[in-house]
Design a protein around this motif. Structure first.
Motif, short mmCIF file in Angstrom:
data_model
loop_
_atom_site.label_atom_id
_atom_site.label_comp_id
_atom_site.label_asym_id
_atom_site.label_seq_id
_atom_site.Cartn_x
_atom_site.Cartn_y
_atom_site.Cartn_z
N SER A 24 0.82 -1.20 0.00
CA SER A 24 0.00 0.00 0.00
C SER A 24 0.86 1.26 0.00
O SER A 24 2.04 1.21 0.34
CB SER A 24 -0.92 -0.01 1.22
OG SER A 24 -0.17 -0.08 2.42
N ASN A 52 0.33 0.71 -7.08
CA ASN A 52 0.26 -0.12 -5.86
C ASN A 52 -0.69 -1.28 -6.07
O ASN A 52 -1.87 -1.08 -6.36
CB ASN A 52 -0.20 0.72 -4.67
CG ASN A 52 0.76 1.84 -4.35
OD1 ASN A 52 0.67 2.92 -4.91
ND2 ASN A 52 1.68 1.58 -3.45
N ALA A 110 -1.42 -3.97 -3.62
CA ALA A 110 -1.24 -4.55 -2.29
C ALA A 110 -2.10 -5.79 -2.12
O ALA A 110 -3.13 -5.96 -2.78
CB ALA A 110 -1.59 -3.52 -1.23
#
Length: 325
Positions: A41, A69, A71
């Motif tokens: 993140s 990102n 995540a």
């Protein structure tokens, strides 16, 4: 098309690889935007470093380079995204310590961390730092360990996810000192910070760039840098050696990798470009502010570093009895 192109094939000409004295045109790579996949993140050190690299590469390539990102799964989603991406140099993985850790932690990864990637370069290294919430009544490592021993199982430490470097750093501390703390995993190191500052968790071991702004703002208290020397951005914080824990020396590194099968000239072009942007005045200024040391090594050196780290952390995992969730 010249004779070299006819004999070597279209791919070689497309990426502009020439032999000494060749008249082959310069490589058009990159011909479109590049995505740098950050498997965690926003807000963590890998994210901060990669955004600097992406911005500088955009200027060098004159093509958009985007930090994206992805995540989840302690990094697995992002890693697998790149492992399954086309091997053309347009999807690049931001690797770091957790990538090496996963090789010895997760038995059924959807990819082979040793075979499915080509390592382009190690971009940066930086030590970790042990930080605590300001409400915790400790001023140094000795007091922290004494409190943890007096209250076994009552202190919580946060991490960026099970099996990440932020998790295993604390497990290494527990193993070396015999203290007992409760692990609270989050989705990325950056996600821990609000709860840490609020006192919902009491401690975190994370890379310097992630926490140094909060330490400087006195929203977190730094107790120890995981290096054999102090870091220039936290000059008042003792090293692990000074704190009496020389075995806690551990470096956080960020590198870049591409899917296996990516043409070697593309790997070399990326290596040259990333090495170059690490040395621009703007990036050097920013990295210095974050306490990050730049590396920019060769693909072979980057590959060896990852292999060595896989071996080291597999041994730590076995010793600590850490299991993947």
């Amino acid at each position: 098309m010249n004779k070299y192109c006819m004999s070597a094939g279209l791919l070689v000409c497309a990426i502009g690889v020439g032999l000494p004295g060749s008249t082959v045109a310069q490589s058009p790579y990159p011909a479109k935007s590049i995505t740098l996949i950050v498997p965690f993140s926003p807000g963590g050190s890998t994210d901060l470093i990669t955004r600097i690299v992406a911005r500088e590469l955009t200027g060098q390539f004159d093509k958009q380079v985007i930090a994206d990102n992805r995540a989840g799964g302690g990094g697995v989603i992002g890693w697998n995204t790149v492992a399954r991406a086309p091997a053309d140099g347009y999807t690049v993985l931001a690797t770091e310590l957790s990538f090496a850790i996963a090789a010895g932690l997760i038995p059924n990864l959807p990819f082979d961390p040793r075979k499915d990637f080509l390592h382009v370069t190690t971009a940066t290294t930086v030590p970790h730092v042990l930080v605590v919430t300001p409400s915790l009544p400790v001023k140094n490592v000795k007091e922290f360990l004494a409190l943890a021993r007096a209250r076994p199982g009552e202190l919580n430490y946060g991490s960026g996810g099970n099996g990440t470097n932020t998790h295993l750093g604390s497990e290494l501390l527990k193993n070396l000192t015999g203290i007992k703390m409760v692990h609270v995993p989050y989705k990325g190191a950056g996600a821990v910070l609000q709860d840490l500052m609020g006192g919902q968790v009491q401690a975190l071991i994370s890379a310097v760039p992630t926490v140094v702004p909060y330490v400087n703002a006195r929203r977190l208290r730094a107790l120890m840098v995981t290096d054999d020397k102090r870091t220039r951005v936290l000059p008042d914080v003792p090293s692990a050696k000074e704190a009496g824990l020389p075995q806690m020396v551990m470096q956080f590194w960020v590198g870049y990798a591409v899917p296996a099968g990516t043409p070697q000239p593309v790997v070399e072009r990326l290596n040259q470009a990333i090495s170059s942007v690490l040395n621009t005045a703007e990036s050097k200024k920013r990295f210095t502010e974050l306490g990050v040391d730049t590396v920019g090594n060769s693909p072979a050196q980057a590959t060896k570093l990852v292999a060595d780290e896989m071996e080291r952390w597999t041994a730590v995992i076995k010793a600590a009895g850490v299991k993947a969730e």
